[in-house]
Design an enzyme around this catalytic site. Structure first.
Site, PDB file in Angstrom:
ATOM      1  N   GLU A 248       0.836  -1.201   0.000  1.00  0.00           N
ATOM      2  CA  GLU A 248       0.000   0.000   0.000  1.00  0.00           C
ATOM      3  C   GLU A 248       0.872   1.253   0.000  1.00  0.00           C
ATOM      4  O   GLU A 248       1.829   1.305   0.762  1.00  0.00           O
ATOM      5  CB  GLU A 248      -0.910   0.039   1.232  1.00  0.00           C
ATOM      6  CG  GLU A 248      -1.955   1.140   1.115  1.00  0.00           C
ATOM      7  CD  GLU A 248      -2.836   1.290   2.354  1.00  0.00           C
ATOM      8  OE1 GLU A 248      -2.409   0.897   3.451  1.00  0.00           O
ATOM      9  OE2 GLU A 248      -3.953   1.790   2.203  1.00  0.00           O
ATOM     10  N   GLY A 386       3.179   1.380  11.000  1.00  0.00           N
ATOM     11  CA  GLY A 386       2.917   0.665  12.252  1.00  0.00           C
ATOM     12  C   GLY A 386       2.492  -0.762  11.942  1.00  0.00           C
ATOM     13  O   GLY A 386       2.923  -1.720  12.572  1.00  0.00           O
ATOM     14  N   ALA A 387       1.627  -0.891  10.932  1.00  0.00           N
ATOM     15  CA  ALA A 387       1.098  -2.197  10.556  1.00  0.00           C
ATOM     16  C   ALA A 387       0.420  -2.063   9.195  1.00  0.00           C
ATOM     17  O   ALA A 387       0.244  -0.947   8.700  1.00  0.00           O
ATOM     18  CB  ALA A 387       0.089  -2.683  11.597  1.00  0.00           C
ATOM     19  N   MET A 388       0.069  -3.197   8.592  1.00  0.00           N
ATOM     20  CA  MET A 388      -0.595  -3.156   7.293  1.00  0.00           C
ATOM     21  C   MET A 388      -1.652  -4.247   7.237  1.00  0.00           C
ATOM     22  O   MET A 388      -1.396  -5.396   7.575  1.00  0.00           O
ATOM     23  CB  MET A 388       0.455  -3.333   6.176  1.00  0.00           C
ATOM     24  CG  MET A 388      -0.128  -3.418   4.784  1.00  0.00           C
ATOM     25  SD  MET A 388      -1.018  -1.902   4.323  1.00  0.00           S
ATOM     26  CE  MET A 388      -2.222  -2.577   3.187  1.00  0.00           C
ATOM     27  N   GLU A 389      -2.835  -3.838   6.748  1.00  0.00           N
ATOM     28  CA  GLU A 389      -4.011  -4.699   6.865  1.00  0.00           C
ATOM     29  C   GLU A 389      -4.173  -5.749   5.779  1.00  0.00           C
ATOM     30  O   GLU A 389      -5.291  -6.198   5.538  1.00  0.00           O
ATOM     31  CB  GLU A 389      -5.258  -3.813   6.869  1.00  0.00           C
ATOM     32  CG  GLU A 389      -5.569  -3.115   5.525  1.00  0.00           C
ATOM     33  CD  GLU A 389      -5.103  -1.677   5.458  1.00  0.00           C
ATOM     34  OE1 GLU A 389      -4.139  -1.343   6.176  1.00  0.00           O
ATOM     35  OE2 GLU A 389      -5.681  -0.901   4.678  1.00  0.00           O
ATOM     36  N   ASN A 390      -3.098  -6.163   5.095  1.00  0.00           N
ATOM     37  CA  ASN A 390      -3.229  -7.186   4.043  1.00  0.00           C
ATOM     38  C   ASN A 390      -4.288  -8.211   4.439  1.00  0.00           C
ATOM     39  O   ASN A 390      -4.286  -8.713   5.555  1.00  0.00           O
ATOM     40  CB  ASN A 390      -1.904  -7.931   3.857  1.00  0.00           C
ATOM     41  CG  ASN A 390      -0.725  -7.007   3.828  1.00  0.00           C
ATOM     42  OD1 ASN A 390      -0.657  -6.111   3.016  1.00  0.00           O
ATOM     43  ND2 ASN A 390       0.205  -7.202   4.761  1.00  0.00           N
ATOM     44  N   HIS A 422      -7.266  -1.727  14.815  1.00  0.00           N
ATOM     45  CA  HIS A 422      -7.296  -0.895  13.603  1.00  0.00           C
ATOM     46  C   HIS A 422      -7.199  -1.771  12.353  1.00  0.00           C
ATOM     47  O   HIS A 422      -8.027  -1.681  11.443  1.00  0.00           O
ATOM     48  CB  HIS A 422      -6.117   0.095  13.646  1.00  0.00           C
ATOM     49  CG  HIS A 422      -6.018   0.985  12.449  1.00  0.00           C
ATOM     50  ND1 HIS A 422      -6.465   2.283  12.454  1.00  0.00           N
ATOM     51  CD2 HIS A 422      -5.543   0.767  11.199  1.00  0.00           C
ATOM     52  CE1 HIS A 422      -6.260   2.823  11.270  1.00  0.00           C
ATOM     53  NE2 HIS A 422      -5.695   1.916  10.482  1.00  0.00           N
ATOM     54  N   GLU A 423      -6.197  -2.645  12.336  1.00  0.00           N
ATOM     55  CA  GLU A 423      -5.980  -3.454  11.128  1.00  0.00           C
ATOM     56  C   GLU A 423      -7.121  -4.447  10.913  1.00  0.00           C
ATOM     57  O   GLU A 423      -7.484  -4.740   9.779  1.00  0.00           O
ATOM     58  CB  GLU A 423      -4.643  -4.203  11.214  1.00  0.00           C
ATOM     59  CG  GLU A 423      -3.427  -3.311  11.443  1.00  0.00           C
ATOM     60  CD  GLU A 423      -3.329  -2.141  10.481  1.00  0.00           C
ATOM     61  OE1 GLU A 423      -3.782  -2.267   9.332  1.00  0.00           O
ATOM     62  OE2 GLU A 423      -2.823  -1.075  10.893  1.00  0.00           O
TER      63      GLU A 423
HETATM   64 ZN   LIG Z   1      -5.324   1.871   8.466  1.00  0.00          ZN
END
Ligand SMILES: [Zn+2]
Length: 986
Positions: A248, A386-390, A422-423
């Site tokens: 992303e 911070g993180a990624m929602e794959n 969040h993710e």
């Molecule tokens: Zn997000």
């Protein structure tokens, strides 16, 4: 995905048959190797695979894929009837924004004119399915792949365009649905547009499937984007490598050529080749693994994953690693696993517990089941965001997922819970239903940033998350959105680097705040119903904000609450800024008036700051029953309402749930201040915080005399709640920073010491048990040390020396203060010992604290050395550069050195940090306490020459902050000093 869909008067059916082709021989790259593989294969009776030439291999792949799609003709854009619009209609551009004109000067890699002039792909292309085989080689860093993309076009054409970035394309092969090859007459690549243009000799006809086969090469990078390498040290002190993806917004094209726009959803059938010492993860569960060592290299295996659901390219992911895992199941039986390096897997239990509970919460809240069979969460040692929602394979930086109950602070645990929530919110809002284009990013991110608090609030009630919501979301968003250099939440973006610039506090925090406000207007039940309807009717599709508003309006109508949500919300999303509500009282009548919140340096002729109005849901509480909220609409510029005579006082914007600020007439400020001073608990903690936040901000922009917030502050001697204290300390910290070299600083520090002494004495250093009390204690101790309270410094340095000698472990909630104080008042040997402990630590939350603490040094030589470490990735991982620079910039001597460092290393930072959007916050940290015209002109002069690309907004925001600081000093510094002297004996 429904098996049939209706669109454009055609009925299409997906009859794709699984028909795998083991055509991996060419992935080793060199012909000699292929020949050897072919010979080996012949011996083992697998000649079909290995004896084919590269060209034959790709033909086999394409023929099989094409034939498997013989009848399948899915039309992705068919939509069920519901609360949605039939077609994507781009929203009007926000005022003052222009669409970038396509350049006529795009060139191909060979220097010719590139035939396509648009950064967007042609509208007539629709991908259906990708079959991707990919080998990330962790030894050579090479990336090799082959793929077949099945697609159709909606109009006759003799060219197609897809995205590719830093990949070498070795071969193309295009076939129609009968397997007949179509000649590609010419192909061009345009680096600037990250596109490949393929022109065919004959035409491609509408609504017929074609399959494009591609073989490509690339490299794994360390830039934390695309497919990259990460590493960790195992218990035997050996370095272990892993391959990770981060796509992303526009990096899928750096892993494989694709139609890389979020609305071009397709199914993905992914196969990963990896060494047998590792395993691979992808969005879907593993289907089968086969040994490909005969054809490639010994020890290589190929993992085939189940085909995905219909999804956007930016959500595709895979990881190749040797991690350990722990697994649990949701109440509906979805498998949830957390993966981490083997030595750290014991720190994954908290995340697994939170993730499983949050999944149950969302399935219930959304009313739509999670559509995949599994969810994996992976702790990645090097991770940019911070993180990624794959979808189905969420990736996190370690500090955002790992928790050691003995060593991780309350604040860090809360952060982990929030990031996980969040993710997981994105698995529905973003993954299942996706924005049509990036200009609607705010809806994805705003929603996840809102829901993360609701989810954690629901699973851990005593954390009082919704009070903290205003602290972290509403207040921070208001602070940024008051700048004349802010932007509307819905903003036009085209270019990939422009897209990255909108991953900011406006998209996330203002987005979250206005959704929180809207939920307050509609009520949670209607909000939930609208949301369920929206997700159900748009699943696997793409939407614009209007689709969501329409679903909420229908839900409201069904509950006899006729609210036209779009009309309200457009005023909050299409224009930047927010309203300032003026309140005056004339006996029974209260006058309410709105104006745009004034930014200090707004030019009234500036088209980006129109004098707008908002549809404002005004709320208030009164002295009669401060727990009972009243509501009214302010639709135009003013409205009046009546209150009974018995109402002594009233407080607007109950619990700061509205995205606006309130300016009372003088007598009303006096009444509210009086309430705080005499009986502060008659107002909720959120209301107390909101009064402080508004009063300080209104003073900062020159509307309210500084004496009002200062007098209000005196009530803090009695305040024992976390949220008002955190709000006050944030503003006081700002004042301390810009007064750090001014004479009024002495008065201010004395005043703050007086304010915090009672609560400091009460809380002390004794360990607390309640969550919010721990958060308060950390705020107070940290403030006490920062303003130089001697008992606090002595206690912190004593604990530091005990820790340094490894005698006594420190309670996790005190560590941040102890480490930073120890470094601040310590010497080089303290610094070196702490650095060594950082190298040895296996606890990610601990590493983060130590990284921050080391920036507190006062010795310029130590600070400079630490800053220089950030340019050496063996010392500071690139994901941590911002943490280091930010912490150095927070301390007075470090601040000046940080700005010097940024200037001297501008180009290097641009490279290691991945561009202007990543170093924007660093620039902001380095300049935010500047407050003189000399500094302003120096920063302006630097930016006028530096290459800032699309980062001008971030840099303009830094400049505006300096101007605001100068403005405040000129207007309020003396008043502040005099008020404190006359009213507090300081
Ligand atoms: Zn997000």
């Amino acid at each position: 995905m429904p098996s049939s869909a209706v669109g454009n008067n055609r009925v299409y059916q997906d009859q794709d048959h699984e028909n795998e082709v083991d055509d991996v021989a060419f992935l080793t790259g060199d012909r000699e190797h292929q020949q050897a593989a072919a010979n080996r294969a012949a011996t083992y009776e697998k000649p079909i695979i290995a004896s084919c030439t590269p060209k034959q291999a790709i033909i086999v792949l394409i023929v099989v894929i094409a034939s498997s799609f013989l009848i399948s003709i899915i039309i992705a854009f068919a939509r069920p009837i519901g609360c949605q619009y039939p077609e994507f209609i781009p929203p009007p551009l926000p005022k003052g924004y222009r669409l970038r004109k396509p350049s006529a000067n795009y060139l191909t890699t060979t220097g010719e004119a590139y035939p396509w002039k648009d950064i967007r792909l042609p509208k007539f292309i629709r991908p259906l399915k990708y079959r991707i085989q990919i080998r990330p080689n962790l030894t050579t860093r090479a990336l090799k792949g082959q793929m077949g993309i099945t697609f159709y076009v909606t109009e006759e054409t003799n060219f197609i365009i897809l995205h590719s970035r830093n990949l070498t394309i070795n071969e193309y092969l295009l076939r129609d649905v009968r397997g007949k090859e179509l000649t590609i007459r010419r192909s061009h690549e345009c680096i600037e547009l990250q596109q490949i243009y393929l022109e065919t000799r004959g035409s491609l006809f509408p609504y017929q499937n074609y399959t494009l086969g591609i073989r490509f090469d690339g490299n794994l990078t360390e830039s934390l984007e695309g497919v990259y390498m990460s590493k960790y040290t195992n218990s035997k002190n050996r370095t272990r490598f892993l391959a990770v993806t981060h796509f992303e917004p526009t990096y899928a094209r750096a892993a494989f050529p694709c139609f890389d726009e979020p609305h071009l959803k397709a199914k993905f059938k992914i196969s990963i080749i990896r060494h047998r010492d590792h395993f691979a993860l992808s969005n879907m569960p593993l289907e089968k693994t086969e040994d490909v060592g005969f054809f490639l290299e010994r020890g290589l295996l190929q993992d085939h994953f189940q085909e995905t659901v219909q999804m956007s390219t930016y959500l595709v992911a895979f990881v190749v690693c040797d991690f350990s895992k722990i697994t649990n199941k949701t109440s509906r039986g979805v498998s949830v696993s957390v993966y981490a390096p083997p030595d750290q897997i014991t720190q994954a239990s908290f995340a697994l517990d939170v993730a499983t509970k949050v999944m149950d919460f969302y399935e219930d809240f959304f009313g739509v089941p999670y559509p995949l069979p599994k969810l994996d969460l992976v702790a990645v040692p090097d991770f940019g965001a911070g993180a990624m929602e794959n979808w189905g394979l969420v990736t996190y930086r370690e500090a955002a997922i790992l928790v050691d109950p003995e060593q991780t602070s309350t604040k860090s645990q809360q952060y982990v819970a929030i990031v996980i929530a969040h993710e997981l919110a994105h698995q529905w809002f973003g993954n299942l239903v996706t924005m049509d284009w990036w200009n609607e990013l705010w809806l994805n991110e705003g929603f996840a940033s809102f829901l993360e608090y609701k989810a954690v609030n629901s699973i851990i009630g005593n954390w009082r998350m919704m009070d903290q919501f205003i602290l972290e979301k509403t207040q921070t968003a208001l602070a940024l959105d008051e700048l004349s250099t802010s932007h509307p939440v819905s903003v036009s973006v085209d270019d990939p680097s422009e897209i990255e610039s909108i991953f900011d506090a406006i998209s996330y925090n203002k987005g979250a705040s206005i959704l929180y406000m809207l939920e307050g207007v509609l009520g949670e039940e209607i909000f939930k119903q609208g949301l369920t309807n929206y997700l159900e009717t748009n699943k696997y599709l793409n939407t614009v904000s209007d689709n969501f508003w329409e679903c909420l309006s229908i839900a409201a109508r069904n509950s006899s609450n006729d609210v036209h949500v779009k009309t309200i919300m457009d005023t909050w999303t299409q224009q930047m800024g927010f309203p300032l509500i003026y309140i005056s009282r004339d006996e029974k009548i209260v006058h309410v008036k709105q104006e745009m919140f004034p930014s200090i340096f707004r030019n009234s002729n500036d088209p980006e700051r129109p004098n707008s109005t908002w549809k404002v849901p005004v709320s208030f509480v009164t002295s009669i029953d401060p727990t009972r909220e009243f509501h009214l609409w302010l639709n135009g510029s003013s409205v009046d309402f009546e209150v009974p005579d018995s109402v002594v006082w009233f407080k607007m914007n109950s619990k700061q749930s509205g995205f606006y600020r309130v300016m009372y007439e003088e007598s009303l400020w006096a009444q509210l201040t009086d309430i705080l001073l005499k009986n502060h608990t008659s107002l909720s903690a959120a209301d107390r915080a909101s009064l402080l936040d508004d009063a300080f901000t209104l003073n900062r922009v020159g509307i309210l005399n500084v004496s009002t917030p200062l007098l209000m502050l005196k009530y803090l001697e009695k305040e024992r709640d976390h949220v008002p204290w955190a709000t006050a300390l944030r503003h006081l910290n700002y004042l301390q920073q810009i007064l750090s070299l001014r004479k009024a600083k002495e008065n201010l520090v004395c005043f703050i010491q007086k304010l915090i002494t009672p609560v400091y004495n009460e809380l002390g250093w004794k360990l607390r048990t309640k969550h919010v009390e721990k958060l308060l204690q950390e705020e107070i101790l940290s403030a006490a040390v920062k303003i130089g309270m001697v008992p606090a410094i002595s206690q912190a340095t004593k604990l530091f020396q005990q820790w340094r000698g490894a005698k006594t472990p420190i309670s996790p909630d005190l560590r941040e203060i102890v480490y930073s104080t120890g470094i601040r008042y310590g010497d080089k040997s303290d610094w070196d010992t702490t650095w060594k402990k950082l190298q040895e630590s296996k606890i990610s939350s601990e590493k983060r604290l130590l990284l921050k603490a080391l920036g507190s040094a006062m010795d310029p030589w130590l600070i400079q050395r630490y800053l220089e470490f950030t340019l050496d990735q063996n010392k500071i991982r690139s994901q941590d550069i911002r943490t280091v620079v930010d912490s150095v910039a927070q301390n007075s001597p470090g601040n000046l050195l940080t700005w010097r460092f940024v200037k001297l290393n501008w180009n290097k930072l641009l490279n290691v940090e991945g561009g202007i959007h990543s170093i924007g916050p660093i620039v902001n940290a380095a300049t935010s306490r500047m407050a003189t015209n000399l500094e302003l002109s120096e920063v302006e002069a630097f930016f006028s020459k530096a290459d800032v690309g699309h980062g001008h907004r971030l840099l303009d925001q830094s400049l505006e902050t300096i101007r605001n600081n100068i403005f405040w000093l000129e207007k309020s510094e003396d008043l502040l000093g005099n008020w404190i002297k006359s009213n507090t004996m300081c």
